[in-house]
Enzyme design. Structure first.
Site, short mmCIF file in Angstrom:
data_model
loop_
_atom_site.label_atom_id
_atom_site.label_comp_id
_atom_site.label_asym_id
_atom_site.label_seq_id
_atom_site.Cartn_x
_atom_site.Cartn_y
_atom_site.Cartn_z
N GLU A 100 0.81 -1.23 0.00
CA GLU A 100 0.00 0.00 0.00
C GLU A 100 0.85 1.28 0.00
O GLU A 100 0.68 2.15 0.84
CB GLU A 100 -0.97 -0.05 1.19
CG GLU A 100 -1.89 -1.25 1.07
CD GLU A 100 -2.76 -1.53 2.30
OE1 GLU A 100 -2.65 -0.80 3.29
OE2 GLU A 100 -3.53 -2.50 2.25
N ASN A 104 2.21 -4.94 -3.29
CA ASN A 104 0.80 -5.28 -3.07
C ASN A 104 -0.01 -4.02 -2.80
O ASN A 104 0.46 -3.11 -2.12
CB ASN A 104 0.77 -6.19 -1.82
CG ASN A 104 -0.56 -6.88 -1.60
OD1 ASN A 104 -1.15 -7.43 -2.53
ND2 ASN A 104 -1.04 -6.86 -0.35
N HIS A 123 -10.34 -5.96 -2.61
CA HIS A 123 -11.42 -5.74 -1.64
C HIS A 123 -12.51 -5.04 -2.42
O HIS A 123 -12.39 -3.86 -2.75
CB HIS A 123 -10.93 -4.88 -0.48
CG HIS A 123 -9.83 -5.54 0.31
ND1 HIS A 123 -10.06 -6.64 1.10
CD2 HIS A 123 -8.52 -5.28 0.41
CE1 HIS A 123 -8.91 -7.02 1.66
NE2 HIS A 123 -7.95 -6.21 1.24
N GLU A 137 -6.05 -10.64 -1.61
CA GLU A 137 -6.86 -10.43 -0.39
C GLU A 137 -8.34 -10.31 -0.71
O GLU A 137 -9.05 -9.50 -0.10
CB GLU A 137 -6.42 -9.15 0.34
CG GLU A 137 -4.96 -9.05 0.64
CD GLU A 137 -4.58 -7.82 1.47
OE1 GLU A 137 -5.48 -7.10 1.95
OE2 GLU A 137 -3.37 -7.61 1.65
N ASP A 174 -12.19 -10.05 -0.99
CA ASP A 174 -13.46 -10.18 -0.27
C ASP A 174 -14.45 -9.29 -1.00
O ASP A 174 -14.06 -8.29 -1.61
CB ASP A 174 -13.36 -9.83 1.23
CG ASP A 174 -12.58 -8.55 1.51
OD1 ASP A 174 -12.76 -7.56 0.78
OD2 ASP A 174 -11.81 -8.53 2.48
O1 9MR Z 1 -7.75 -7.82 8.13
C1 9MR Z 1 -6.78 -7.06 8.82
C2 9MR Z 1 -7.34 -6.52 10.13
O2 9MR Z 1 -7.64 -7.60 11.00
C3 9MR Z 1 -6.33 -5.59 10.76
O3 9MR Z 1 -6.92 -4.99 11.90
C4 9MR Z 1 -5.90 -4.51 9.76
C5 9MR Z 1 -4.80 -3.64 10.33
O4 9MR Z 1 -3.64 -4.37 10.52
O5 9MR Z 1 -5.41 -5.11 8.57
C6 9MR Z 1 -6.34 -5.91 7.93
O6 9MR Z 1 -5.77 -6.45 6.77
C7 9MR Z 1 -5.40 -5.52 5.75
C8 9MR Z 1 -4.14 -6.04 5.09
O7 9MR Z 1 -3.15 -6.28 6.02
C9 9MR Z 1 -3.66 -5.07 4.03
N1 9MR Z 1 -4.71 -4.78 3.08
C10 9MR Z 1 -5.98 -4.37 3.64
C11 9MR Z 1 -6.45 -5.39 4.66
C12 9MR Z 1 -7.84 -5.03 5.19
O8 9MR Z 1 -7.81 -3.81 5.87
#
Ligand code: 9MR
Length: 426
Positions: A150, A192, A228, A260, A262
């Site tokens: 990101e 990513n 997402h 990732e 969803d």
């Molecule tokens: O699903 C993850 C959530 O449980 C955490 O609180 C959050 C912060 O660390 O990150 C979420 O996962 C993210 C991923 O690491 C990077 N891309 C976006 C995902 C969804 O927010």
């Protein structure tokens, strides 16, 4: 060799097979060399949740830690790394013959204070230390790492403003990949991001950056598309919109991974549309030669970061498969039925059309003007070349004469898009 996949199975056959399902996603994914994966909350593994863990090992062949490898969790202090939760997930994966994606090394979010400030030099040296420490710990065990996550702004096509960027500069990304390459030379390294499924300012900024990295010899192997998404994205153009974007990255020779996915059901109940969106993303991926990975960001709806009410995942809260599960299974099971090989024939403009005839399982280059032969190459879904054949113009060639290994192959001709065929044995 015998080839199947044609004639195309009827909708009835597909529906019956899905209802009478006996084999899981993993089974069909492995037949075509695809890594189908899921993000795991480490507490299900450390807490030995049998129902969850049995489903994960049955349905998936690939795993990623949803949070356990993030710097804040794994590296709370520079002199005290804590690998215990992540190690348990990795051991679970390896015991069950699953692959592991590492997520993530350099991110703007969830960093301990020691890793998020200082001078340019100290930040670079802390980044290097962190990459070496974590990648070194898992060296040889992972097939992918999200090296940088990101890094791009949501709007405007620039970089995300974060300490890495503001203190080091754009080249923090290059440095991270160079350090990562040295730390585990066998692992494929990914950039990513989210909101990069279609052509827009952000995906274009990512494209420009990876292109430049490749030109400069920076070891980047793939781009991760988080995906997402939402059910409102479902339109007849969805497949083409994703594909035109993925295609430009693939044209750089990069691996494409959906990392990732969803799909939020915004109306709260639209499971059928959700199933179509999931299937569309998988179909696009499977139409590409170097597509290796399809990862879902969580197991049950209630596990999703989007909140249980979004029903974003493919299992309900009682671990029952939803229509989205069935749609993915159908794509994996009948890959060619959902993307007929002859559909995109008009892309072979330089050669005339490549025409596939399902009735007698032949391919033919339809080139009435030039009457020249075409060289076709076949690749497996991981991008490895399986065969090369020369096809005489206007002369049907039985697919069975192509010497290939079992699996699903991609046919490629110069200047063309791909088409897949299923090859099940000799
Ligand atoms: O699903 C993850 C959530 O449980 C955490 O609180 C959050 C912060 O660390 O990150 C979420 O996962 C993210 C991923 O690491 C990077 N891309 C976006 C995902 C969804 O927010």
């Amino acid at each position: 060799m015998r080839l199947i996949g044609f004639p195309l199975p009827s909708l009835f056959t597909i529906v019956i097979s899905v209802i009478g399902r006996t084999e899981p996603l993993r089974y069909y994914a492995e037949k075509i060399g695809l890594n189908i994966g899921v993000a795991i909350k480490e507490t299900y593994i450390t807490g030995n949740n049998q129902t969850h863990n049995n489903l994960v090992r049955t349905e998936f062949n690939t795993i990623v830690c949803e949070n356990a490898m993030k710097a804040q969790n794994i590296a709370p202090a520079q002199n005290s790394y804590n690998f215990s939760a992540a190690d348990q997930v990795v051991n679970f994966a390896l015991q069950n013959q699953m692959k592991v994606r590492g997520h993530t090394l350099v991110w703007y979010n969830q960093n301990p204070s020691w890793l998020s400030g200082g001078s340019r030099q100290s930040l670079l040296s802390n980044m290097k230390y962190h990459i070496e420490k974590v990648m070194g710990h898992y060296k040889g065990k992972f097939y992918h790492w999200d090296v940088v996550n990101e890094a791009f702004a949501d709007e405007g096509g620039g970089y995300r403003s974060c300490p890495w960027y503001t203190i080091i500069g754009e080249d923090y990304i290059d440095s991270a990949f160079v350090y990562a390459r040295r730390a585990d030379p066998g692992c494929k390294l990914f950039l990513n991001d989210y909101n990069n499924s279609y052509i827009n300012d952000k995906s274009t900024a990512i494209y420009n950056k990876v292109k430049k990295m490749l030109e400069n010899g920076i070891p980047v192997h793939g781009v991760g598309f988080q995906c997402h998404e939402r059910t409102s994205k479902m339109t007849p153009e969805l497949f083409g919109r994703i594909k035109e974007n993925f295609d430009r990255f693939a044209a750089l020779g990069l691996e494409i991974a959906i990392t990732e996915i969803d799909i939020r059901t915004e109306s709260g109940s639209n499971a059928k549309v959700q199933a179509e969106v999931y299937a569309t993303f998988l179909r696009v991926g499977m139409s590409m030669p170097k597509f290796t990975t399809f990862m879902i960001w969580g197991v049950r709806d209630q596990d999703s970061w989007t909140g249980a009410e979004q029903n974003a995942l493919i299992f309900d809260n009682s671990f029952r498969p939803k229509p989205a599960y069935d749609s993915l299974l159908a794509v994996l099971k009948y890959p060619t039925s959902l993307l007929p090989v002859d559909r995109r024939a008009h892309y072979l403009t330089q050669l005339g059309d490549l025409v596939f005839n399902p009735a007698n399982n032949t391919v033919r280059v339809n080139d009435p003007l030039l009457n020249r032969p075409a060289v076709l190459e076949m690749f497996d879904l991981r991008g490895a070349r399986m065969a090369k054949v020369t096809l005489r113009a206007n002369y049907p060639l039985p697919l069975s004469s192509m010497k290939t290994a079992p699996g699903t192959a991609v046919i490629k001709a110069p200047g063309t898009t791909m088409r897949r065929i299923s090859v099940v044995g000799r």
